[in-house]
Design a protein around this motif. Sequence first.
Motif, PDB file in Angstrom:
ATOM      1  N   TRP A  18       0.851 -34.403  62.591  1.00 51.48           N
ATOM      2  CA  TRP A  18       0.339 -35.166  61.454  1.00 51.48           C
ATOM      3  C   TRP A  18       0.806 -36.616  61.503  1.00 51.48           C
ATOM      4  N   THR A  70      -2.390 -24.698  65.754  1.00 51.12           N
ATOM      5  CA  THR A  70      -1.831 -26.049  65.705  1.00 51.12           C
ATOM      6  C   THR A  70      -2.138 -26.794  66.994  1.00 51.12           C
ATOM      7  N   THR A 104       3.042 -30.556  55.688  1.00 48.24           N
ATOM      8  CA  THR A 104       3.500 -29.479  54.810  1.00 48.24           C
ATOM      9  C   THR A 104       3.788 -29.987  53.402  1.00 48.24           C
ATOM     10  N   THR A 122      -1.466 -26.579  57.996  1.00 49.39           N
ATOM     11  CA  THR A 122      -2.215 -26.876  59.224  1.00 49.39           C
ATOM     12  C   THR A 122      -3.678 -27.142  58.909  1.00 49.39           C
ATOM     13  N   THR A 139       3.896 -29.131  63.399  1.00 46.59           N
ATOM     14  CA  THR A 139       2.759 -29.524  62.552  1.00 46.59           C
ATOM     15  C   THR A 139       2.982 -30.922  61.987  1.00 46.59           C
ATOM     16  N   LYS A 182       6.740 -25.679  61.739  1.00 43.80           N
ATOM     17  CA  LYS A 182       6.665 -26.680  60.671  1.00 43.80           C
ATOM     18  C   LYS A 182       6.938 -28.068  61.245  1.00 43.80           C
TER      19      LYS A 182
END
Lengths: 475, 475, 475
Positions: free
Chosen positions: A50, C46, A273, B46, A46, A43
């Motif tokens: 981002w 990812t 997320t 994702t 990711t 998490k």
Amino acid sequence: MKITKYATIAASSFVLLLLLTTMAMAGDPNGSATYTDDVAGLKIATNFAWTLVAAFLVFFMQAGFALLGAGALRVKNTVNYFTKSYMDFSIGALAYWAVGFALMFGGSKLFAGLEEGNSIIGWSGWFLTGDAYDVSTMMFWMFQVVFAATAATIVAGACAERLKLQTYLIYSGIVTAIIYSIYGHWVWGGGWLSTLPYGVGARDFAGSGVVHAIGGLVSLAAIMLLGPRIGKFNKDGTPNAIPGHDVGYIVLGTFVLFFGWFGFNPGSTLAATDLRISVIAVNTFLAGSAGAVLVCYWTFLKTKKVDIALTCNGALAGLVGVTAPCAYIPTWAAVVIGLVSGLIVMYGIRFNEWVLKVDDPVGAVAVHGYNGLWGLLAVGIFADGTYGGVSGLIVGNTGQMMAQIIDAATVAVWAFGTGYILFALLKHTVGLRASREEELAGMDISEHGYSAYPEFITQETGEGPAVKSSESVRT
Amino acid sequence: MKITKYATIAASSFVLLLLLTTMAMAGDPNGSATYTDDVAGLKIATNFAWTLVAAFLVFFMQAGFALLGAGALRVKNTVNYFTKSYMDFSIGALAYWAVGFALMFGGSKLFAGLEEGNSIIGWSGWFLTGDAYDVSTMMFWMFQVVFAATAATIVAGACAERLKLQTYLIYSGIVTAIIYSIYGHWVWGGGWLSTLPYGVGARDFAGSGVVHAIGGLVSLAAIMLLGPRIGKFNKDGTPNAIPGHDVGYIVLGTFVLFFGWFGFNPGSTLAATDLRISVIAVNTFLAGSAGAVLVCYWTFLKTKKVDIALTCNGALAGLVGVTAPCAYIPTWAAVVIGLVSGLIVMYGIRFNEWVLKVDDPVGAVAVHGYNGLWGLLAVGIFADGTYGGVSGLIVGNTGQMMAQIIDAATVAVWAFGTGYILFALLKHTVGLRASREEELAGMDISEHGYSAYPEFITQETGEGPAVKSSESVRT
Amino acid sequence: MKITKYATIAASSFVLLLLLTTMAMAGDPNGSATYTDDVAGLKIATNFAWTLVAAFLVFFMQAGFALLGAGALRVKNTVNYFTKSYMDFSIGALAYWAVGFALMFGGSKLFAGLEEGNSIIGWSGWFLTGDAYDVSTMMFWMFQVVFAATAATIVAGACAERLKLQTYLIYSGIVTAIIYSIYGHWVWGGGWLSTLPYGVGARDFAGSGVVHAIGGLVSLAAIMLLGPRIGKFNKDGTPNAIPGHDVGYIVLGTFVLFFGWFGFNPGSTLAATDLRISVIAVNTFLAGSAGAVLVCYWTFLKTKKVDIALTCNGALAGLVGVTAPCAYIPTWAAVVIGLVSGLIVMYGIRFNEWVLKVDDPVGAVAVHGYNGLWGLLAVGIFADGTYGGVSGLIVGNTGQMMAQIIDAATVAVWAFGTGYILFALLKHTVGLRASREEELAGMDISEHGYSAYPEFITQETGEGPAVKSSESVRT
């Protein structure tokens, strides 16, 4: 003398080296304590990806500002504007690394090394050393520094074609390090505006206030002190339009800015997320589109012509207006916000030229300043309660609007006030304006010694423009 | 009269407000029901991030189209082209939000709020309200709207330098809302083409047909009705080359489009967890490269010169050609497809000029139309069965080819047919062409009141071009 | 003759088809064996997304190089430079697909299909067929090919305005397929430099050596053999500045390159789960900023003017310098590296012009060559031991510095040596230089038959430049 220079550099480098090396090891500099091979670790990874990609997009907005401004100015100041536009982020990066970030996020406790600070100002994270040498803090810095750079560069356009280069460079360091960062602390660094006892406290999702109103209203103060370009106003006080030299650059710059805005707004979740990112992206797109459509047809209905330069400002106005509320509103509200933004930018430019009688060559005050304030208020109006607990007037809540009004008033006073003080100080020390001769000849020659397009043959269009752009909304 | 205008706006805004607020709450607007802190949730996040970033890249292609077209046109129509190129996506975004998306994906049941529709047309998801106010639906909309905008903008180049601006803007809304969306429904929205009883049904991975053939073949209908620019054809019917004003813009536009294509094709998985994204990216790169190499050397071998503008069209042709098959083929097939695309674009342009005698200033019909059809057929030839169950001729399967032929025939008829009807209607209502005087003077002055480069001194190169570009493949 | 041509194409296509189809099926072409719906699978997905997005950003750097170079050259060679800049990556992609990748990563065993090779050279992965038809191998290829393309394009600027187009295109294929790839094998493909018995072996995180020193030092060999442009040097050997035609393109190109560098450096982890990506991004930003700031003020203090073109080279120099060490150093070291890079580029350009008396129109040798070497050494100085086990002088380790010196010496000899041999061979076969007449008239006319801006009226600024750019640091 040369030896002195080298010696100074060598010595200071050495001291810095010693100083900082000893401070360097702390936090989690390689992620081994932050990342784990499980859901929690993934998490984080990711969300790192981002946020960093979003930061890169926001960085690219610098190119958009450079193009947009250059296109709206005359050939003779092109090198000068590109220089300002390029150097402000370079200086800003170092200033934000050294000082700004610590003032803005010290005390926020958001990431390692940001422990010290209060609700007025922060004081930890200097130079990203010590505990701040941490992968999470670095990720956050990377995202924040490109926002700081955006705020700074807005002023370049408003002051273009007459503000001295060295004065601009000094300004850009100070605004990034101090003016931007202190107000940013109040809203995003856990400061007093974010904890106002109305609604959930002031909310400015991606920075209508923090970035755009700061940049736009510092611009207003600056151009008041700086005065208009020679030829902008007639003796009777009526303004002349001074056309830019490359409409393609204006459109291209707008495309680049719009592209970068998809990092600016959705990236401000700092998390993929947080699936609200999709709504944010859609709202961003719709508001920017609505702003352009309104200006395009409004001017067309009045003049039977389409002013694409002004229309691009309409798009940017919509984007600025939706920047604060983008996460809190449904899509139809984004369209309404964009339409209103379009009106604000048209009449804001008109107000500046005809009432305030200030000269803003690119419309930065209206685009970023007035629409920045509008964006803050729009949160209070259109937030529908589906995200972050933020509810506005449309769902019957008045408390949030109160917080937003206080925030808007605060940023107006802070940005205009500190901007005025800063530029007044600069005026009485290093000076603001190029000489009349330099301005008439263009600042490319006096400050750079070369022009942007040495092989192309051009004509002067300065004082008595044959072609009036955007006349439609100004008269 | 002003009062009426404001009143209308206020009233309609208010009605919209009431109407939509009540409809607003539904679906999963903040992701709390979609995202969970586990493998399933992370997978969604994702894939959101991947799809949105891809959408942003595709958005940026708008800048590429703007540059490419502007560079290929004359100075006197630069503002006009940039305006069309900018406004089509702005209008298109609103049109697709209101209508197009519902027609295209209603009934697909792909995401919340898209329940209603049949195999011919969809009718749910209007204005992204109701159940469609959902993070997944929004993610999907964001990706789809930039594709719709791409299809629309292709026509701007083909019709450039003579199509009236207001007519173009009306067209762009209608094509986005209706022509594009209905055909898109048949292929991507669960419609009849996707379920043809041959192979696995028609497959168009990223839109050789849906986006490019639609744009390119609507263009063909449009330029047939519109007629050629003054000076394009001699009395004996032979064409003249009319050089553009900025070769750098053509190359730069191609770079931007190529960059965006990496969102267009790999993003069309809507999932990074579909690891085929890497093969798609590689195929995209190779096909674009092969198209450029073929055109570069083909023209060089014939003329001893390299025509970079045509070479850029070769690259774009390769990219269009590989857009449908990119996910289904091995890398060597991407190279072959790109080489064939290069031939198609060269001889397609020649065919248009010498046989059809139509005037397409940027080669849009050949690049997007003919190569769009080629891309659909290439699926039937080169799909190797490693992905999505799609197998073509090279692995001994003929059924898929049948589906692809039906799809290609369908899009040819639909795009050309509806495009012809639309432009015929526009011709007999608002009118298509600028007057002869406006065209000769350039549309920047008549439709905008200013020119793109007011300070630069230019010469007219229109009717009797001293420099003939791309003469090589045309004669 | 036409029939022969078509027949040749058809036949070779057919053979290729047969040959490759049979080889096509292997590895994991669709990811079904690589991706699993669990933490391990998601981690891979990812990291695929991260690496591919980074690759796309690096691809976009091609546009930056095109703009930067074109801006620094004269109008009469603009089409020619854009053509070189566009075609080199197209040819390079095919060359790297066919040959380069196999030489570079064969034997690395990093991914499927890369089993065969030794520490000097690799020999597996040709055409991405067989086992290399695998999602992971493809992901890796996509990232690597854009690096190869970057190395190749650096030479275009150094040799601009006099190197024949066809010679350049031959060069670009060979350097990508062979010179770049063999050295790359030694450092990144598991070759002998990476396993030197000093420190942890030579380390070049994102390619200061592999990409930039190769490109920059091949450039040096090329311009020595090629000779200076007519008018560059006076009879007494003193150089003249030959101003470029578009300063805006230089700045814009720098922005694009900087943007792409955020893919170049942080992407080189190939993993977002390696959270060091944030530190890498920050170091990249700071070094680029520091390089620009140093050059900006250094020249300002000496001349009271700011040379933005040279300042952009300062930014790029900082970026090149930090490319090797970016992952291993703390942020203050990035600032120091950037400052030193700024000095190196200024004095490197001066050295080239006044001592070596070579003509490098864009400063590529100094920016990429000298700073590439500096970047390799900077790893040995500033690595602080927090990442990858790499420790430099500042933490008391001398072994790594030894490895870095060997690497720097190797790349200098290899790049300059093979570059010299290659260009010497080209000189005695196809020839290097355009004729004197072609050069004076500009290569756009002789090699392309058209000019970049046919409508704009320009003046010649070639031999006796009225405006001297960057004179400051050269005299």
